[in-house]
Design a protein around this motif. Structure first.
Motif, short mmCIF file in Angstrom:
data_model
loop_
_atom_site.label_atom_id
_atom_site.label_comp_id
_atom_site.label_asym_id
_atom_site.label_seq_id
_atom_site.Cartn_x
_atom_site.Cartn_y
_atom_site.Cartn_z
N UNK A 67 14.24 -3.31 -15.04
CA UNK A 67 12.74 -3.68 -15.49
C UNK A 67 11.89 -4.07 -14.60
N UNK A 68 12.29 -4.28 -13.24
CA UNK A 68 11.68 -4.85 -12.37
C UNK A 68 10.36 -4.64 -11.86
N UNK A 69 10.22 -3.38 -11.81
CA UNK A 69 8.66 -2.40 -11.74
C UNK A 69 7.84 -3.23 -12.93
N UNK A 70 8.38 -3.34 -14.12
CA UNK A 70 7.26 -3.58 -15.12
C UNK A 70 7.16 -5.10 -15.39
N UNK A 71 8.01 -5.93 -14.74
CA UNK A 71 7.90 -7.08 -14.89
C UNK A 71 7.45 -8.10 -13.59
N UNK A 83 0.79 -1.30 -0.14
CA UNK A 83 -0.02 -0.07 -0.08
C UNK A 83 0.76 1.26 -0.06
N UNK A 84 1.92 1.29 0.90
CA UNK A 84 2.66 2.32 0.72
C UNK A 84 3.40 2.50 -0.66
N UNK A 112 3.60 -5.81 -7.56
CA UNK A 112 4.08 -4.84 -6.72
C UNK A 112 4.40 -5.39 -5.30
N UNK A 113 3.45 -6.71 -4.88
CA UNK A 113 3.99 -7.36 -3.79
C UNK A 113 5.04 -8.26 -3.81
N UNK A 114 5.75 -8.44 -4.75
CA UNK A 114 7.06 -9.25 -4.92
C UNK A 114 8.18 -8.51 -4.06
N UNK A 127 5.04 5.60 -3.19
CA UNK A 127 6.43 5.25 -4.13
C UNK A 127 6.80 6.28 -5.07
N UNK A 128 8.01 6.35 -4.96
CA UNK A 128 8.88 7.51 -5.85
C UNK A 128 10.20 6.91 -6.72
#
Length: 70
Positions: free
Chosen positions: A61-65, A20-21, A68-70, A26-27
């Motif tokens: 590429x982590x954010x796109x692949x 949730x944070x 979010x809870x990973x 997130x930035x």
């Protein structure tokens, strides 16, 4: 990275709180500043693009692949 000093227990509740944070606060720019802090040593293992270590996953590429809870 002092991972052995981590006192967090990755419970379902903590993962939900962090997720949730990340969604609300997130930035990526602030995240990169944290990544580049020498005291945290993130770049020793994790690359962003071609910069950094080659042990951990490339964070470019982590954010796109990943979920979010990973």
């Amino acid at each position: 990275g002092k991972l052995s000093e981590n006192r967090w227990v990755m419970s379902t509740s903590l993962v939900q709180q962090l997720t949730e944070l990340a969604k609300t606060e997130g930035d990526p720019g602030r995240g990169e500043l944290l990544y580049r802090q020498a005291s945290l040593q993130c770049s020793r293992c994790h690359p962003i693009g071609t910069a950094g270590g080659q042990i951990g996953p490339n964070l470019m590429s982590l954010g796109g692949s990943s979920q979010i809870d990973y």
